[in-house]
Enzyme design. Sequence first.
Site, PDB file in Angstrom:
ATOM      1  N   GLU A 448       3.831  -2.824  -2.584  1.00  0.00           N
ATOM      2  CA  GLU A 448       2.544  -3.233  -3.177  1.00  0.00           C
ATOM      3  C   GLU A 448       2.699  -4.417  -4.134  1.00  0.00           C
ATOM      4  O   GLU A 448       2.035  -4.495  -5.159  1.00  0.00           O
ATOM      5  CB  GLU A 448       1.857  -2.047  -3.887  1.00  0.00           C
ATOM      6  CG  GLU A 448       1.508  -0.903  -2.995  1.00  0.00           C
ATOM      7  CD  GLU A 448       0.731  -1.327  -1.763  1.00  0.00           C
ATOM      8  OE1 GLU A 448      -0.036  -2.308  -1.837  1.00  0.00           O
ATOM      9  OE2 GLU A 448       0.905  -0.707  -0.705  1.00  0.00           O
ATOM     10  N   GLY A 449       3.569  -5.325  -3.793  1.00  0.00           N
ATOM     11  CA  GLY A 449       3.816  -6.492  -4.634  1.00  0.00           C
ATOM     12  C   GLY A 449       5.023  -6.241  -5.500  1.00  0.00           C
ATOM     13  O   GLY A 449       4.996  -5.402  -6.393  1.00  0.00           O
TER      14      GLY A 449
END
Length: 597
Positions: A448-449
């Site tokens: 997620e990043g």
Amino acid sequence: MRTLLLNPRDLEFLLYQWLDVEALTKHPRFAEHSRETFDAVLALSAELAETQFAPHNKKADANEPKFVDGRVELIPEVATALRAFAEAGLPGATVDAELGGIQLPAVVAQASFAWFHAANTGTSAYPFLTIANANLLIAHGAEYVDRFVRPMLEGRFFGTMCLSEPQAGSSLADITTRAEPQGDGSYRLFGTKMWISGGDHELGENIVHLVLARIPGGPAGTKGISLFVVPRFLVGEDGALGERNDVTLAGLNHKMGFRGTVNTLLNFGEGTHTPDGAAGAVGYLVGTEHRGLSLMFHMMNEARIGVGLVATALGYTGYLKSLEYARGRPQGRAKIGADPASPQRPIVEHADVRRMLLAQKSYAEGALALVLYCARLVDEQRIAETEEERRSLGLLLDILTPVAKSWPSQWCLAANDLAIQVLGGYGYTREYDVEQHYRDNRLNPIHEGTHGIQGLDLLGRKVTQQGGAALLALDARIGATLAAAAAAGGEAAELGAGLGAVWRRLVEVTGGLFASGDIEAALANSSVYLEVFGHTVVAWIWLEQYLAAAGGDDAFHEGKRQAARYFHRYELPKTGPGLELLASLDRTTLDMREEWF
């Protein structure tokens, strides 16, 4: 119920004594709820986590998903647990009642979900992704609610997010999956997606993929990305399942941790299946063409805060388990020079063990408070009466989201590391839970990043957007806490003064980074900036908890105050060297040449 997953007393303190969640019931959206209904959901969640999720956590880790004859095999306990979760109505915890949801505040729903992450993050990942998928479609794909969202809320369908590709990784500007328009308004997708959690399994009737792809002729880069609903099985307007779509499982990824969640390589449109007699995965556009990435951020930002909650839960349960071990493990004697013939004392009496436990407590409880604070902002934004109030809350959420994702992912992983250390050699064995918690948690700084992407997002976007409006919004919140601490006097004022000095220096350094005009140098150490910023924010959260604990004289409240002291005395000073490095606009990393490695 005695539990080593989370501390129910801490949740009670955070929700009611600090965040005043009961006040939300005064708004029409939550008027049907009360503390009693909130507590009932939390109690049910704790029970299901303990009885349905926790018992197979180690088994799922030891028996990861298998790719057999083109299908994924999971241990049967996963499906049993997810049925119980769905039967309790929890997939629709925050969804409108008219769609069959419970319409809970997000802050209560996050507290509820924390139990499942702490019990078994491998199994809880399936509803985690499904809920975020459904929420995006509710917000931006109303035409798909009956066909896809309602079955997800019922636990019959599951959802994924398909962003990354083997050649692109986190650089979504470089994805190549294409979506070719068809005459009937649908599209045919062709391409490969990598690292897709929950991408293939037999847990439900269908899997609803949200896929980023390019429509031929669109702009290059991120501005040419569109978003599509691509179901594993086609679904008719009447809700009946149809043909198998052209989505094929190409392989499984074998992970260090998080093994209970199947992670896949998926091929779209390779012709293995031919819906309506043709190759190509049938997909349906969400929103308008070329706006896919902005729409996807609805799910991504929800998932980022959710990842912070996962990391928090793993750090929290590891802390509680190492605390129990330290209380029951006799080793050595508490005082130097003690009689060797005297009984050994529990290791919790040794100062260094207490240091490690206190660090874990400050990380886990600080992270939980941060994530729940963000969830409370989601609720405030949803019920805001004016557009200006909604905008201000949105800015505050924007600047806190990268922190809520990355700070728990870094420091609750550090808590898991300390939990292993407290157990010593036993902690490094598979017979004890803490080594698995560490392995499971190690994913959270990546997905997620990554940590580095969150740093670039915070420094390169969030603190500068709209002329620094988000930073000003946070400054106002921190300033109000500092004023309250000064008014309280005594130790609260002392802690507030220390935090205030660091915060003012951080704001000053932030301005100096961009005043230089050297954007490369300003962003070169954005990960350091994220860490300094995160530690300062969590110190603020701990000061908030210190103030909320005022007047309580039992062991719980004393523990809160001691953890706040620890964080301000041991952790907040770590920001000093980072701030000096940032202020210097150091170019060491930029000036390093590839051949020098």
